[in-house]
Design an enzyme around this catalytic site. Structure first.
Site, mmCIF file in Angstrom:
data_model
loop_
_atom_site.group_PDB
_atom_site.id
_atom_site.type_symbol
_atom_site.label_atom_id
_atom_site.label_comp_id
_atom_site.label_asym_id
_atom_site.label_seq_id
_atom_site.Cartn_x
_atom_site.Cartn_y
_atom_site.Cartn_z
ATOM 1 N N LYS A 1 -5.513 2.730 11.001
ATOM 2 C CA LYS A 1 -5.036 3.750 10.064
ATOM 3 C C LYS A 1 -5.719 5.104 10.306
ATOM 4 C CE LYS A 1 -3.816 0.468 6.356
ATOM 5 N NZ LYS A 1 -3.947 0.160 4.896
ATOM 6 N N ARG B 1 -5.725 -10.990 10.182
ATOM 7 C CA ARG B 1 -6.002 -10.766 8.751
ATOM 8 C C ARG B 1 -7.436 -11.192 8.414
ATOM 9 N NH1 ARG B 1 -2.308 -8.157 5.276
ATOM 10 N NH2 ARG B 1 -2.755 -9.682 3.645
ATOM 11 N N TYR C 1 6.373 0.035 4.430
ATOM 12 C CA TYR C 1 5.762 -0.391 3.168
ATOM 13 C C TYR C 1 6.810 -0.618 2.077
ATOM 14 C CZ TYR C 1 0.907 0.360 4.701
ATOM 15 O OH TYR C 1 -0.324 0.261 5.323
ATOM 16 N N GLU D 1 8.090 -5.554 11.317
ATOM 17 C CA GLU D 1 7.233 -4.382 11.550
ATOM 18 C C GLU D 1 7.173 -4.015 13.037
ATOM 19 O OE1 GLU D 1 3.538 -5.494 9.693
ATOM 20 O OE2 GLU D 1 4.427 -5.502 7.688
ATOM 21 N N THR E 1 -8.354 -6.631 1.110
ATOM 22 C CA THR E 1 -7.815 -5.264 0.994
ATOM 23 C C THR E 1 -8.847 -4.241 0.529
ATOM 24 O OG1 THR E 1 -5.659 -6.255 0.458
ATOM 25 C CG2 THR E 1 -5.958 -3.922 -0.087
ATOM 26 N N ASN F 1 -8.572 1.680 4.004
ATOM 27 C CA ASN F 1 -9.227 0.448 4.454
ATOM 28 C C ASN F 1 -9.041 0.171 5.945
ATOM 29 O OD1 ASN F 1 -6.568 -0.195 4.355
ATOM 30 N ND2 ASN F 1 -6.741 -1.770 2.781
ATOM 31 N N PHE G 1 0.563 3.344 -6.329
ATOM 32 C CA PHE G 1 -0.147 3.849 -5.151
ATOM 33 C C PHE G 1 0.783 4.128 -3.971
ATOM 34 C CE2 PHE G 1 -0.397 -0.828 -4.887
ATOM 35 C CZ PHE G 1 0.032 -1.074 -3.582
ATOM 36 N N HIS H 1 -4.212 -2.087 9.181
ATOM 37 C CA HIS H 1 -3.117 -2.903 8.658
ATOM 38 C C HIS H 1 -2.888 -4.062 9.605
ATOM 39 C CE1 HIS H 1 0.912 -4.125 7.360
ATOM 40 N NE2 HIS H 1 1.197 -4.192 8.656
ATOM 41 N N ARG I 1 -13.022 -4.317 7.564
ATOM 42 C CA ARG I 1 -13.094 -3.552 6.312
ATOM 43 C C ARG I 1 -14.460 -3.699 5.651
ATOM 44 N NH1 ARG I 1 -7.073 -5.585 4.350
ATOM 45 N NH2 ARG I 1 -5.847 -3.866 5.235
#
Ligand code: IDP
Ligand code: MG
Length: 143
Positions: A14, A90, A54, A135, A96, A121, A62, A124, A107
């Protein structure tokens, strides 16, 4: 017993991670885990792509800040491959909220709360086979 199928997942490094110079650190962890990089592109996403990406969060408080944050600078989009890579990445990423994400995760080790409207964070990762396929198609239509 059948070997687990090789999967692909979409990872986004990100804008906060790119700004902090953490692209190499994130890719290092993916490669150290033994996963393969299939495609990678540094780009600034437009809001149309981010609304699609998203879509499950549309309407949440948010959502606006999330799209604004995610378009605030380049992201590194990466397709990563390996057995059970969807859950494996993940696990590498951590939960998160970076304040409470487990130490040892991306993270948890590298992120924190910066007091902003959206949870910054760092990464993704797709959360299931269906979302990974969807995606990857959005970010890498040629794949
Ligand atoms: P995930 O990235 O761990 O899968 P999701 O619940 O899918 O988390 O949320 C997508 C992204 O939206 C998060 O990574 C984070 O950047 C942001 N986000 C999620 N929940 C909140 C929240 O309650 N407030 C602000 N931002 C959030
Ligand atoms: Mg998610």
């Amino acid at each position: 017993m059948n070997a687990p199928a090789v999967e692909r997942t979409l990872v986004l490094v990100k804008p906060d991670a790119v700004r902090r110079g953490l692209v190499g650190e994130v890719l290092r962890r993916i490669e150290a885990k033994g996963y393969a990089l299939v495609a990678a592109e540094l780009r600034t996403a437009d809001t149309a792509l981010l609304h699609d990406h998203y879509a499950e969060h549309a309407g949440k408080p948010f959502f606006g800040p999330l799209v604004e944050f995610m378009s605030s600078g380049p992201v590194l989009a990466v397709v990563v491959q390996g057995e059970r890579v969807i859950e494996g990445f993940r696990s590498l990423a951590g939960s998160t909220d970076p304040t409470t994400a487990a130490p040892g995760t991306i993270r948890g080790d590298l992120g924190r709360d910066w007091g902003r409207a959206v949870t910054e964070n760092l990464v993704h990762g797709s959360d299931a086979a269906g979302s990974a396929e969807r995606e990857i198609g959005l970010w890498f239509p040629a794949l």
